[in-house]
Design an enzyme around this catalytic site. Structure first.
Site, PDB file in Angstrom:
ATOM      1  N   ASP A 141      -4.127  -5.008   9.016  1.00 14.04           N
ATOM      2  CA  ASP A 141      -4.631  -4.881   7.644  1.00 14.04           C
ATOM      3  C   ASP A 141      -5.881  -5.720   7.380  1.00 14.04           C
ATOM      4  O   ASP A 141      -6.539  -5.557   6.358  1.00 14.04           O
ATOM      5  CB  ASP A 141      -3.536  -5.235   6.637  1.00 14.04           C
ATOM      6  N   LYS A 148       0.846  -1.194   0.000  1.00  9.84           N
ATOM      7  CA  LYS A 148       0.000   0.000   0.000  1.00  9.84           C
ATOM      8  C   LYS A 148       0.876   1.236   0.000  1.00  9.84           C
ATOM      9  O   LYS A 148       2.044   1.172   0.386  1.00  9.84           O
ATOM     10  CB  LYS A 148      -0.944  -0.012   1.196  1.00  9.84           C
TER      11      LYS A 148
END
Length: 128
Positions: A86, A45
């Protein structure tokens, strides 16, 4: 690298500037060399506050696999990647690992913190 297990890796291995100099993008893997071994950082990310996708994780794992194959790595030890803060599903991530590494001689050992320790670490990191 501001939360989760990445904080522990940052403390243990350092190298933040070295990692940033590699200018890796989402879907790639940055690498540190420490004590004759590689420490892999999967870039899943753009920002710590974002959530990875299964696709970005897959791409990062493929990049890590390529590095392993080029450098003779036959053993990898990892946590349950992407499944803490996450919130990816371990069943999907573990299947992805099997598929990506099935035609290699790379052995993967997955470590889990005891649930109480994992929750404590996650709560401490969320406060920072």
């Amino acid at each position: 690298m501001g939360a989760g297990i990445a904080v522990m890796f940052k403390r243990k291995f350092g190298g933040v500037a070295e990692l940033k100099e590699q200018k890796k993008l989402t879907g790639q893997c940055a690498v540190l060399t420490r004590d004759k071994r590689f420490v892999y950082y999967l870039i899943t990310k753009k920002k710590a506050s974002q959530k990875p996708t299964y696709d970005s994780l897959r791409q990062s794992l493929e990049d890590m696999k390529s590095h392993c194959l080029k450098n003779g790595v036959t053993r990898i030890s990892i946590p349950r990647i992407g499944c803490g803060l996450d919130r990816l599903e371990w069943s999907k991530v573990s299947e992805m690992l099997k598929q990506i590494f099935k035609c290699t001689n790379i052995s993967i050992t997955v470590y889990s913190l005891p649930q109480k320790t994992e929750n404590t670490v996650m709560m401490e990191n969320m406060r920072r």
